[in-house]
Motif scaffolding. Structure first.
Motif, PDB file in Angstrom:
ATOM      1  N   ALA A 345       0.885  -1.171   0.000  1.00  0.00           N
ATOM      2  CA  ALA A 345       0.000   0.000   0.000  1.00  0.00           C
ATOM      3  C   ALA A 345       0.917   1.213   0.000  1.00  0.00           C
ATOM      4  O   ALA A 345       1.237   1.759   1.050  1.00  0.00           O
ATOM      5  CB  ALA A 345      -0.904  -0.024   1.229  1.00  0.00           C
ATOM      6  N   ALA A 346       1.364   1.603  -1.189  1.00  0.00           N
ATOM      7  CA  ALA A 346       2.570   2.431  -1.290  1.00  0.00           C
ATOM      8  C   ALA A 346       2.339   3.925  -1.481  1.00  0.00           C
ATOM      9  O   ALA A 346       3.227   4.727  -1.185  1.00  0.00           O
ATOM     10  CB  ALA A 346       3.431   1.911  -2.439  1.00  0.00           C
ATOM     11  N   ALA A 347       1.173   4.308  -2.007  1.00  0.00           N
ATOM     12  CA  ALA A 347       0.994   5.728  -2.351  1.00  0.00           C
ATOM     13  C   ALA A 347       0.908   6.603  -1.094  1.00  0.00           C
ATOM     14  O   ALA A 347       0.315   6.173  -0.111  1.00  0.00           O
ATOM     15  CB  ALA A 347      -0.282   5.883  -3.181  1.00  0.00           C
ATOM     16  N   PRO A 348       1.505   7.793  -1.092  1.00  0.00           N
ATOM     17  CA  PRO A 348       2.179   8.481  -2.200  1.00  0.00           C
ATOM     18  C   PRO A 348       3.673   8.170  -2.329  1.00  0.00           C
ATOM     19  O   PRO A 348       4.375   8.866  -3.055  1.00  0.00           O
ATOM     20  CB  PRO A 348       1.961   9.952  -1.853  1.00  0.00           C
ATOM     21  CG  PRO A 348       1.959   9.962  -0.361  1.00  0.00           C
ATOM     22  CD  PRO A 348       1.339   8.666   0.088  1.00  0.00           C
ATOM     23  N   GLY A 349       4.181   7.195  -1.637  1.00  0.00           N
ATOM     24  CA  GLY A 349       5.530   6.718  -1.944  1.00  0.00           C
ATOM     25  C   GLY A 349       6.627   7.137  -0.992  1.00  0.00           C
ATOM     26  O   GLY A 349       7.805   6.917  -1.277  1.00  0.00           O
ATOM     27  N   GLY A 350       6.281   7.722   0.138  1.00  0.00           N
ATOM     28  CA  GLY A 350       7.312   8.119   1.102  1.00  0.00           C
ATOM     29  C   GLY A 350       8.177   6.932   1.505  1.00  0.00           C
ATOM     30  O   GLY A 350       9.402   7.039   1.572  1.00  0.00           O
ATOM     31  N   LYS A 351       7.521   5.815   1.747  1.00  0.00           N
ATOM     32  CA  LYS A 351       8.283   4.648   2.212  1.00  0.00           C
ATOM     33  C   LYS A 351       8.911   3.898   1.040  1.00  0.00           C
ATOM     34  O   LYS A 351      10.030   3.404   1.145  1.00  0.00           O
ATOM     35  CB  LYS A 351       7.385   3.739   3.059  1.00  0.00           C
ATOM     36  CG  LYS A 351       6.895   4.484   4.289  1.00  0.00           C
ATOM     37  CD  LYS A 351       6.044   3.711   5.196  1.00  0.00           C
ATOM     38  CE  LYS A 351       5.461   4.609   6.277  1.00  0.00           C
ATOM     39  NZ  LYS A 351       4.369   5.497   5.815  1.00  0.00           N
ATOM     40  N   ASP A 369      -0.573   0.127  -5.098  1.00  0.00           N
ATOM     41  CA  ASP A 369      -1.647   0.790  -4.345  1.00  0.00           C
ATOM     42  C   ASP A 369      -2.953   0.568  -5.093  1.00  0.00           C
ATOM     43  O   ASP A 369      -2.988   0.604  -6.325  1.00  0.00           O
ATOM     44  CB  ASP A 369      -1.388   2.291  -4.177  1.00  0.00           C
ATOM     45  CG  ASP A 369      -2.163   2.863  -3.001  1.00  0.00           C
ATOM     46  OD1 ASP A 369      -1.579   3.053  -1.919  1.00  0.00           O
ATOM     47  OD2 ASP A 369      -3.387   3.086  -3.153  1.00  0.00           O
ATOM     48  N   SER A 370      -4.013   0.311  -4.336  1.00  0.00           N
ATOM     49  CA  SER A 370      -5.288   0.001  -4.992  1.00  0.00           C
ATOM     50  C   SER A 370      -5.979   1.253  -5.516  1.00  0.00           C
ATOM     51  O   SER A 370      -6.905   1.166  -6.309  1.00  0.00           O
ATOM     52  CB  SER A 370      -6.221  -0.702  -4.002  1.00  0.00           C
ATOM     53  OG  SER A 370      -6.513   0.162  -2.939  1.00  0.00           O
ATOM     54  N   ARG A 374      -4.202   7.809  -6.525  1.00  0.00           N
ATOM     55  CA  ARG A 374      -3.051   8.023  -5.642  1.00  0.00           C
ATOM     56  C   ARG A 374      -1.745   7.513  -6.252  1.00  0.00           C
ATOM     57  O   ARG A 374      -0.653   7.955  -5.844  1.00  0.00           O
ATOM     58  CB  ARG A 374      -3.291   7.362  -4.283  1.00  0.00           C
ATOM     59  CG  ARG A 374      -4.217   8.190  -3.391  1.00  0.00           C
ATOM     60  CD  ARG A 374      -4.614   7.446  -2.139  1.00  0.00           C
ATOM     61  NE  ARG A 374      -3.513   7.207  -1.218  1.00  0.00           N
ATOM     62  CZ  ARG A 374      -3.154   8.034  -0.245  1.00  0.00           C
ATOM     63  NH1 ARG A 374      -3.800   9.153  -0.073  1.00  0.00           N
ATOM     64  NH2 ARG A 374      -2.144   7.735   0.563  1.00  0.00           N
ATOM     65  N   ASP A 396      -5.752  -4.365  -5.843  1.00  0.00           N
ATOM     66  CA  ASP A 396      -6.156  -4.549  -4.462  1.00  0.00           C
ATOM     67  C   ASP A 396      -5.094  -5.497  -3.905  1.00  0.00           C
ATOM     68  O   ASP A 396      -4.880  -6.594  -4.450  1.00  0.00           O
ATOM     69  CB  ASP A 396      -7.550  -5.204  -4.422  1.00  0.00           C
ATOM     70  CG  ASP A 396      -8.047  -5.400  -3.000  1.00  0.00           C
ATOM     71  OD1 ASP A 396      -7.222  -5.689  -2.121  1.00  0.00           O
ATOM     72  OD2 ASP A 396      -9.258  -5.286  -2.786  1.00  0.00           O
ATOM     73  N   ALA A 397      -4.422  -5.098  -2.831  1.00  0.00           N
ATOM     74  CA  ALA A 397      -3.270  -5.897  -2.363  1.00  0.00           C
ATOM     75  C   ALA A 397      -3.681  -7.292  -1.909  1.00  0.00           C
ATOM     76  O   ALA A 397      -2.829  -8.165  -1.758  1.00  0.00           O
ATOM     77  CB  ALA A 397      -2.541  -5.156  -1.244  1.00  0.00           C
ATOM     78  N   ASP A 413       2.083  -1.018   4.937  1.00  0.00           N
ATOM     79  CA  ASP A 413       1.780   0.212   5.675  1.00  0.00           C
ATOM     80  C   ASP A 413       0.277   0.419   5.449  1.00  0.00           C
ATOM     81  O   ASP A 413      -0.146   1.078   4.508  1.00  0.00           O
ATOM     82  CB  ASP A 413       2.615   1.355   5.091  1.00  0.00           C
ATOM     83  CG  ASP A 413       2.448   2.642   5.867  1.00  0.00           C
ATOM     84  OD1 ASP A 413       2.291   2.590   7.092  1.00  0.00           O
ATOM     85  OD2 ASP A 413       2.461   3.715   5.229  1.00  0.00           O
TER      86      ASP A 413
HETATM   87  C1  LIG Z   1      -1.189   4.694   4.950  1.00  0.00           C
HETATM   88  S1  LIG Z   1      -1.417   4.873   3.294  1.00  0.00           S
HETATM   89  C2  LIG Z   1       0.123   4.394   2.638  1.00  0.00           C
HETATM   90  C3  LIG Z   1       1.196   5.445   2.731  1.00  0.00           C
HETATM   91  C4  LIG Z   1       2.444   5.029   2.011  1.00  0.00           C
HETATM   92  N1  LIG Z   1       2.961   3.773   2.481  1.00  0.00           N
HETATM   93  C5  LIG Z   1       3.537   6.073   2.144  1.00  0.00           C
HETATM   94  O1  LIG Z   1       4.422   5.943   2.971  1.00  0.00           O
HETATM   95  O2  LIG Z   1       3.522   7.040   1.399  1.00  0.00           O
HETATM   96  C6  LIG Z   1      -2.430   3.514   2.913  1.00  0.00           C
HETATM   97  C7  LIG Z   1      -2.624   3.286   1.446  1.00  0.00           C
HETATM   98  O3  LIG Z   1      -3.336   2.055   1.317  1.00  0.00           O
HETATM   99  C8  LIG Z   1      -4.045   2.108   0.112  1.00  0.00           C
HETATM  100  N2  LIG Z   1      -5.022   1.000   0.140  1.00  0.00           N
HETATM  101  C9  LIG Z   1      -6.228   0.944   0.741  1.00  0.00           C
HETATM  102  N3  LIG Z   1      -6.794  -0.261   0.542  1.00  0.00           N
HETATM  103  C10 LIG Z   1      -5.911  -0.996  -0.185  1.00  0.00           C
HETATM  104  C11 LIG Z   1      -5.919  -2.299  -0.704  1.00  0.00           C
HETATM  105  N4  LIG Z   1      -6.944  -3.118  -0.515  1.00  0.00           N
HETATM  106  N5  LIG Z   1      -4.872  -2.703  -1.432  1.00  0.00           N
HETATM  107  C12 LIG Z   1      -3.819  -1.877  -1.641  1.00  0.00           C
HETATM  108  N6  LIG Z   1      -3.763  -0.635  -1.168  1.00  0.00           N
HETATM  109  C13 LIG Z   1      -4.787  -0.193  -0.444  1.00  0.00           C
HETATM  110  C14 LIG Z   1      -4.611   3.512   0.111  1.00  0.00           C
HETATM  111  O4  LIG Z   1      -4.933   3.911  -1.190  1.00  0.00           O
HETATM  112  C15 LIG Z   1      -3.451   4.307   0.708  1.00  0.00           C
HETATM  113  O5  LIG Z   1      -2.687   4.874  -0.307  1.00  0.00           O
END
Ligand SMILES: C[S@@+](CC[C@H](N)C(=O)[O-])C[C@H]1O[C@@H](n2cnc3c(N)ncnc32)[C@H](O)[C@@H]1O
Length: 608
Positions: A345-351, A369-370, A374, A396-397, A413
């Motif tokens: 769940a990578a967006a916006p990509g900080g990690k 990212d789903s 984003r 969807d992860a 994350d």
């Molecule tokens: C906490 S944020 C991630 C922040 C990101 N890791 C960063 O450091 O920039 C959670 C992310 O999970 C994504 N998300 C929500 N449900 C998801 C799913 N089922 N599969 C993949 N990503 C999902 C959201 O779109 C959101 O971008």
């Protein structure tokens, strides 16, 4: 009503002020100890005992300097302070980074004002005491110390007498008439605040201070009501958060949520070195300092004459604006060069971009990212920071490992309720409902199982899964981790390797979790001055049938749903994650959008 309303009021006593008596006594003692220590150090050399030395660093805008000086620090105060709070922003910490050290020692960096550097660590009084201490007034001071010692002895005697006198029982709770009156007019926040503090005092010494005939729950109920009034939470969320702490710590937590966390940036080591970046920013009028000894890439920004998100260095990808807490899960993940890593769940990509930098652009990072919208910011950050080992996907992860498996490490994350970032998004105070704390963990559990199943247990360098959230709720953290341990006996929790953080709960309100859950780490705004955060690190010991499973999001959803229904967790109004239904809705809104822009949605080359 929240901070805004509160800010209109005159400043009520702080919690610390209220607890002032004990602290004042402690601080008097430490001041005396310090004065004595210092007076000793001013004596001829043979009489002095070595005082503890510490190094500290600071970069300031005014004189463009980064300082690295030895300084006498009153040992006793530091210990006290560290015991009380362990901020991730320790400016007194020794700088480990040799590069930064070089920069600090370099000629272009002039020493900065010592007072300015150390002030946050000590009270003004302490500094004043030290200033007064010189050869000419040594005698007077020693007389003063004697007098103070006498006074202290007297105070101690008085205290002893007082302990035998029963403390008066405070009448803190309002009468029904007073409550009615309060309800009929706008709240007096000074009164509410004072009452909160008084109730906390009573709760801490209930047997001694509680009014006769009043129960603990009456006090707690009034406190919760006041928390809602003063800080602007819904009763549901106020209680949920309150239950995580002792009453006094809960107030500290709520207070900390009213204050923004420090602005921090992460140096992108693919393009820059921290010392060079620091110098360039300082030259532009940025006041900054290394975050603390636990990270070699972070800088804390105090103030700036230029917008930090629009400098040439920012645009060139030399750094990213990133909360200090967000460094932690990546540090726990500990990515190695040439590995295959999935950021679920990578967006916006900080990690993602941090992972890529730690891998020095080798191996491969799958950033998924789903949320398609984003992924745009994810891609933009990946480009700006020059991550060339990264692939972006939009699943969807829960589709993993069906899409691709066998990763050396996976970071999840997870999407969460955001109860750790209320200072950033105060809407959480009113928006989160009971349902969120059922639905969100329900998704988190499925995602975590997918993360585990996507890892190669036989990876020579890894076999690691890190789960993190920016929530402090147990349902989203320990409970999810515990669920994964039960469902996947082929993983175990391991030490996060993070030097700071509170252990996760192994029991909570009647729930018992696996003892190893204490290896997980919790972070709070009031203890570490970072966003509320949670980090768990798993090691996959062997593979399981699930690794080969071709079950996608839908199948996992169905399985989890029937399990939830069996346990009575899922009720009729529970959200349906029907991707076909969603697809239809998305298509309709996409078509409507195209029409609005004058594009024929039925044209052949339009891809839905
Ligand atoms: C906490 S944020 C991630 C922040 C990101 N890791 C960063 O450091 O920039 C959670 C992310 O999970 C994504 N998300 C929500 N449900 C998801 C799913 N089922 N599969 C993949 N990503 C999902 C959201 O779109 C959101 O971008």
């Amino acid at each position: 009503m929240g901070r805004k309303a509160k800010d209109k009021q005159s400043a009520p006593p702080s919690y610390e002020e209220f607890h002032g008596i004990q602290k004042e006594r402690n601080s008097k003692r430490s001041r005396r100890a310090k004065a004595i220590e210092n007076s000793a150090s001013k004596k001829p050399k043979k009489e002095t005992s070595p005082s503890p030395k510490k190094k500290s660093t600071k970069v300031t805008r005014d004189n463009l300097d980064i300082e690295e000086d030895d300084q006498d620090l009153p040992h006793v105060d530091l210990e006290e302070l560290n015991a009380a709070k362990k901020s991730l922003f320790e400016d007194s910490a020794e700088e480990d980074d040799d590069d930064f050290q070089d920069a600090l020692d370099a000629d272009e960096f002039v020493d900065s004002d010592e007072d300015e550097r150390e002030k946050p660590m000590f009270s003004d009084d302490e500094d004043d005491d030290l200033e007064e201490l010189n050869a000419t007034n040594m005698e007077a001071l020693s007389r003063k110390l004697d007098e103070e010692q006498e006074l202290e002895a007297l105070e101690a005697e008085e205290e002893l007498v007082q302990t035998n006198v029963p403390e008066p029982r405070a009448i803190v709770l309002p009468t029904p008439e007073e409550k009615e009156l309060e309800a009929s007019q706008p709240p007096d926040l000074t009164v509410v605040r004072t009452r909160m503090i008084e109730i906390v005092k009573v709760l801490e010494k209930f047997k001694i201070l509680a009014q006769e005939g009043k129960s603990r729950s009456q006090y707690v109920d009034q406190l919760l009501e006041d928390i809602c009034t003063y800080f602007g939470y819904t009763p549901f969320l106020a209680e949920k958060l309150f239950n995580l702490f002792s009453p006094s710590e809960a107030i500290e937590f709520f207070e900390a949520n009213e204050i923004a966390r420090p602005v921090t940036v992460r140096t992108n080591t693919l393009k820059a070195r921290r010392r060079d970046l620091a110098q360039k920013l300082v030259n532009k009028g940025v006041n900054l300092q290394p975050i603390g000894k636990w990270t070699k890439v972070g800088l804390q920004i105090f103030d700036s004459q230029v917008p930090i998100g629009a400098t040439p260095e920012y645009l060139a990808g030399h750094y990213i604006l990133q909360a200090a807490s967000s460094f932690l899960p990546v540090m726990a993940l500990d990515p190695q060069e040439n590995e295959r890593i999935l950021d679920m769940a990578a967006a916006p990509g900080g990690k993602t971009t941090f992972i890529s930098a730690m891998m020095k652009n080798t191996g491969c990072v799958f950033a998924n990212d789903s949320n398609k919208a984003r992924t745009k910011s994810l891609i933009a950050n990946i480009h700006r920071l020059g991550c060339r080992n990264t692939v972006v996907s939009n699943y969807d992860a829960r589709e993993f490992p069906k899409v691709i498996g066998g990763f050396d490490r996976v970071l999840l994350d997870a999407p969460c309720s955001g109860t750790g970032v209320i200072a950033k998004d105060s809407n959480v105070k009113v928006a989160r409902t009971e349902k969120d704390f059922i639905q969100i963990p329900y998704l988190q559990r499925q995602l975590l199982l997918s993360a585990i199943d996507s890892v190669n247990a036989n990876s020579r360098s890894g076999g690691i899964i890190v789960y993190s959230t920016c929530s402090v709720a147990v349902e989203e953290n320990e409970a999810v981790v515990n669920y994964a341990l039960k469902k996947r006996p082929n993983v175990r929790l391991v030490d996060t390797g993070l030097t700071i953080g509170k252990p996760g709960f192994t029991s909570y309100r009647g729930m018992k979790y696996h003892p190893s859950v204490n290896l997980t780490r919790r972070y709070y705004p009031h203890t570490y001055n970072v966003d509320g955060f949670f980090v768990a690190k798993f090691k996959k010991i062997h593979s399981s049938i699930h690794d080969e499973s071709k079950a996608g999001a839908k199948e996992k959803e169905a399985a989890a749903r029937s399990e939830g229904a069996e346990k009575g967790i899922i009720k009729d109004d529970f959200a349906h994650f029907d991707s076909d239904e969603d697809k239809e809705l998305i298509e309709t809104s996409f078509k409507r959008n195209l029409k609005r822009r004058g594009i024929n949605p039925n044209a052949k080359n339009i891809q839905l």
